[in-house]
Write an enzyme that holds these catalytic residues in place. Structure first.
Site, PDB file in Angstrom:
ATOM      1  N   CYS A  88       0.855  -1.187   0.000  1.00 44.54           N
ATOM      2  CA  CYS A  88       0.000   0.000   0.000  1.00 44.54           C
ATOM      3  C   CYS A  88       0.890   1.236   0.000  1.00 44.54           C
ATOM      4  CB  CYS A  88      -0.886   0.000   1.243  1.00 44.54           C
ATOM      5  SG  CYS A  88      -1.921   1.470   1.389  1.00 44.54           S
ATOM      6  N   LEU A  89       0.531   2.240  -0.796  1.00 46.55           N
ATOM      7  CA  LEU A  89       1.336   3.465  -0.874  1.00 46.55           C
ATOM      8  C   LEU A  89       1.356   4.216   0.454  1.00 46.55           C
ATOM      9  CD1 LEU A  89       0.304   4.724  -4.424  1.00 46.55           C
ATOM     10  CD2 LEU A  89       2.456   3.637  -3.751  1.00 46.55           C
TER      11      LEU A  89
END
Ligand code: NI
Length: 168
Positions: A88-89
């Site tokens: 996940c960013l």
């Protein structure tokens, strides 16, 4: 180009349920454009509006050079189950194995308010579920029994695709 700052998991807005979009206006279009620019700059394959601090039900996904803009998305059907790597960013530098539905059908609206459905398996199914989770204030780490299941990018076993490691 409108590159916005991507918030990390400790920011409260990532834990709030986002609001339904009711105005399909220029500011929504700007938000969608900025989400795509920001996702590409990161780089990643998906980004939700609350990850840039905007608490609206809006997300983008880009896979195989196809951008999918999702406004007010909701899962209408799931089938199967698959365990695979996910990043996940908002949790940069880590991945973990997460169980997801293998195939999903999502109903959403486009930037003009027109309803459409998108059906996906594999990484698209995972990205759709991941982004809709974001819009509900959930993160993939919520599915882990312990944060010790997180693995640093680069140290994960083979089999994780680069784009998965990059973040959704
Ligand atoms: Ni994410």
């Amino acid at each position: 180009m409108g590159i916005r700052r991507i918030l990390t998991a400790d920011e409260p807005v990532l834990r709030e349920k986002t609001k339904k979009v009711s105005h399909f206006d220029a500011s929504l279009h700007r938000l969608l454009d900025d989400l795509v620019d920001t996702m590409r700059d990161a780089p990643g394959i998906g980004l939700a509006a609350n990850q840039v601090g905007v608490p609206l039900r809006v997300a983008v996904i880009e896979l195989e050079e196809k951008v999918t803009e999702l406004v007010n998305p909701q899962v209408v059907r799931t089938s199967g189950e698959v365990l695979d790597w996910e990043g996940c960013l908002s949790i940069p530098g880590f991945v973990a194995e997460v169980k997801r539905a293998a195939r999903v059908t999502v109903k959403a609206q486009d930037r003009h308010g027109k309803e459409f459905r998108v059906k996906g398996g594999e990484l698209l199914a995972r990205a759709l579920q991941h982004e809709i989770d974001h819009l509900n204030g959930a993160l993939y780490i919520d599915y882990l029994e312990s944060l010790e299941e997180l693995v640093r990018v680069g140290e994960h076993p083979s089999g994780v695709e680069e784009e998965q490691a990059a973040g959704i």
